[in-house]
Structures are given as C-alpha cells and as structure tokens.
Design an enzyme around this catalytic site. Structure first.
Site, short mmCIF file in Angstrom:
data_model
loop_
_atom_site.label_atom_id
_atom_site.label_comp_id
_atom_site.label_asym_id
_atom_site.label_seq_id
_atom_site.Cartn_x
_atom_site.Cartn_y
_atom_site.Cartn_z
N TYR A 161 0.92 -1.23 0.07
CA TYR A 161 -0.02 0.09 -0.06
C TYR A 161 0.95 1.12 -0.02
CZ TYR A 161 -3.50 -3.10 1.51
OH TYR A 161 -4.66 -4.19 1.76
N HIS A 169 -6.31 1.66 -1.44
CA HIS A 169 -6.22 0.45 -1.56
C HIS A 169 -4.87 0.09 -2.01
CE1 HIS A 169 -10.46 0.12 -2.82
NE2 HIS A 169 -10.52 1.11 -3.63
N LYS A 200 -4.09 -4.29 -9.75
CA LYS A 200 -2.89 -4.13 -8.97
C LYS A 200 -1.65 -4.45 -10.00
CE LYS A 200 -5.15 -5.55 -4.97
NZ LYS A 200 -5.90 -4.16 -4.57
#
Lengths: 225, 192
Positions: A161, A169, A200
């Site tokens: 993070y 997120h 991601k």
C-alpha cells in the site's frame, strides 16, 4: 486511492509522522511489547497495537474472537486483539528498535538470523530460505515507507500500500521468488493476470545479502489487447 | 469475447518436452503450428521465405523457436495493429531477437521482447532481459522498461510490461461510464 501510474525509482517517501528504520529507537520503556508464544508473535495491549500500526506502519492481523453475528453482536462486532505479527514484521521491529520481542517462557528461543548453520561457507552456498527472503524483502519495502500486509488472498507474499490500508487500496502484490530458480512462464502469466484483474501490479522482489534490493513490476499492456 | 475482454494467453504451458525447435518443418502446404505444437515452428514456405524472417535468422543470436515468436510479434504489431515502425534487433548477450517498435510516427521507441509461452524462466533472467534489452530512457528519472510479448503455440500473443522499480497503476478513466456499462450488461441479463 493513490492516483497516477507513477514509477517510484526504488524509494517512496516515508509517511508523515511514521517511524522508519534509521531513526533513533524509542527508549525501551516506551517501545511496544510483542510476546512470542508458541511460535507466534502477539501483541495484547491496545496501545501497543495502535502504536505499531500508526507509528511503525506494521499492521499485522487481529486474530481475536471472531465477530459475533446478529443484533446482539452489534456492539462486539469486529476483529479483536491480540494483534498477530508475521515473523518478518517482528524481526524488522526488533532489528530497528521499534519494539521489544519477549518470549513468554524460556522454551521460546529467539529467532535465528536465518540461513543454514555450519559456518560462513555453508551459509553462502545455501540458497536463502523462503522465510529469509520474505524477511529481507519486507525490510526493504517497509524501510521505504510503504505499508505491507499479508498477500495470501492474491497469491503473493505481501500486499503493498502507498499509505495506511484503512485509507488506500493496495497498489501491488509482492512475491519473493528464489531468484535463480526457473519456473514455467505460465505461472508468471497466471499471477500477472490475477493482478491485472484486481487492478494491482505484480512485483517480483529480491533482497540478496550481497546486493541491493530489486523490484520488477509486471503490468498488463491494456493498449495491446 | 474472452480473448478481447482481458489479457489473453493461457496460464498452462505444455511441458518443455512437447516443443522441440530442432524438429524439421511441417509437411508442405500446412501452416506453422498446424499440428498443435511448435514442432513445425519454422515450417510453412511463406514464413521461411519472408525477408524479415530470414533477416531475423541471419542475426544468428537465437534459435528458430524464439525467432518464430519474434516474427509473429512483428506481424502482429506491423500488420495487425498498423504500427508505424517495427525493426528486429539481435541482442547477442541475451541470445534473443528483440523488436524496436514505434506505434505512431511521433511516439518513442518501445522494446518488445518476444518469448514462447512454454519456456522456464527465473527472476534473474527477467532482470537480465530488462537490463540488457532496454533502451536508455530520454528522461533520467524514467524507469527502465521493456514489454514481454508472450507467444502461445496457437499464435496468441499477450503483452506485459516489465519495469525496473515500483509502479502504481492508473485509476479507471471514467468510473461512471464503467458503472453504467456493468449495469447495462446486468440489466440485459436480468430481462432476457
């Protein structure tokens, strides 16, 4: 959520007000206490758990009694203490002076520095264990001001993070593969595709004892669908 | 729809023994890969006779399997996607044929590294490819990067960018449009 496809050349600025390795360690009396019990690293004090999360960016996981369901469980809902730390989190805190790690009884030995015994030559020849690789990568990423939590849900070692997990997120799933071990390219594709589907980046990380830490980001080229 | 909606490419690769770049070309009249494997990787008269293919082979840095993958990527970019420029480049240190490509005339060069999907690869090798195949960035603050072009046995190609360093992804361009699109799909399904 942090915006922008920014490349951060190896370093992210430390979060405001958070402690990072290199700052003078707190006096022993003020350090959060982590209890080593039956191979688990536990924090029982609410103040210590809060300090670890807010000041030291170590998030662990609350593993207390599962939340109660139903209307009567409303007041007691939510995860509870103790806060359990991963071995790499406890080790990073101990080495940086951010917390004290105390065995509950004499049977709990201090964790070793990792690697095989038998002298320097044997240590150099033996590849790093998975635990040792994770520990080194955790230290490298945590030391750069990032927040890390467990990454098992996404098939990785850590979720990364840019800020506190309560406010951001995760931006990446970090894996700590053995650098020299060849694996099927399909396994890399599977991990990269999973990360692409959950927005991601996939990070392949290494922190060898004799070299600088390295991070390789794998991201899907959406423009070449 | 599946192939267009997201990254293509299979996550299952055949065992290395199934692919043998040393086998001869396939029977005359059949295209490359017609037998479901890469045993005929360099087969097909039109491919072996193509000047770009022969140019790649003449670089003499890699085996025919990787050259074939590079050729497929070359065709995909130049003919399939109408890129402005695609040039094969042999990187002897890596024993790979890479492509220096430009999507539009005004854009910068990108490095594409074609690899067959069935290979075994280590993190060390990926780092080596990244360091030795990438071009020096114009802006010194820009991270080194290349694009892996992973070619399956059915000629499907999936592209992943590999960057040296920590990267955060862009947020969705227009969240409202995405929500509407998902709602329209759901509504269509409900009222079928």
């Amino acid at each position: 959520m942090a915006a922008g496809a920014e490349g951060v050349p190896g370093l992210c600025g430390a979060a405001e007000g958070s402690e990072t390795p290199g700052t003078p360690p707190s006096p022993a009396a003020e350090r959060p206490r982590v209890r080593r019990q039956r191979g688990r690293f536990l924090v029982w004090s609410p103040g210590a758990a809060r300090a670890l999360r807010e000041r030291h960016r170590v998030w662990g996981a609350l593993v207390g009694t599962p939340p109660r369901r139903g209307p009567r469980g409303g007041a007691a809902a939510g995860p509870r203490l103790p806060l359990q730390l991963r071995p790499e989190e406890a080790r990073a805190l101990r080495e940086s002076g951010g917390a004290t790690v105390e065995p509950v009884d004499e049977a709990e030995a201090e964790p070793s520095g990792g690697g095989a015994g038998g002298g320097a030559r044997a240590a150099l020849a033996t590849p790093l264990s998975r635990a040792e690789r994770r520990s080194r990568v955790f230290r490298a990423l945590w030391g750069r001001g990032l927040h890390l939590t467990r990454g098992g849900k996404f098939g990785g070692d850590f979720l990364v993070y840019p800020g506190p997990p309560a406010q951001f997120h995760a931006c990446a799933v970090a894996q700590c593969p053995r650098s020299s071990r060849a694996q099927p390219l399909g396994a890399l594709l599977a991990a990269a595709r999973l990360c692409a589907c959950v927005r991601k980046a996939l990070l392949l990380c290494a922190a060898p004892p004799e070299g600088a830490p390295s991070c390789t980001a794998i991201t899907w080229r959406a423009d070449l669908t | 729809m599946e192939a267009a909606a997201g990254p293509g490419g299979s996550g299952v690769c055949p065992a290395p023994g199934d692919t043998d770049p040393g086998q001869g070309s396939s029977a005359a009249g059949t295209g490359p890969g017609a037998q479901g494997s890469w045993s005929g990787a360099a087969g097909g008269n039109w491919i072996t006779a193509h000047p770009t293919f022969t140019e790649m082979m003449s670089l003499d840095v890699s085996d025919s399997t990787q050259v074939y993958a590079a050729f497929l990527v070359y065709l995909d970019l130049l003919e399939g996607r109408n890129w402005h420029e695609v040039q094969p480049v042999g990187v002897a240190e890596l024993q790979l044929v890479c492509l220096h490509a430009r999507a539009k005339e005004q854009e910068g060069l990108q490095v594409m590294v074609p690899v067959p999907a069935h290979i075994l690869i280590s993190h060390e090798r990926l780092r080596e490819i990244l360091k030795k195949a990438s071009l020096p960035p114009e802006d010194p603050d820009t991270l080194l990067s290349v694009t892996l072009a992973i070619v399956e046995t059915d000629s499907t190609i999936v592209y992943y960018k590999m960057t040296d360093g920590f990267v955060m992804l862009d947020p969705p361009d227009d969240t409202e449009d995405e929500d509407n699109k998902q709602w329209r799909k759901k509504r269509k399904k409900l009222f079928k």
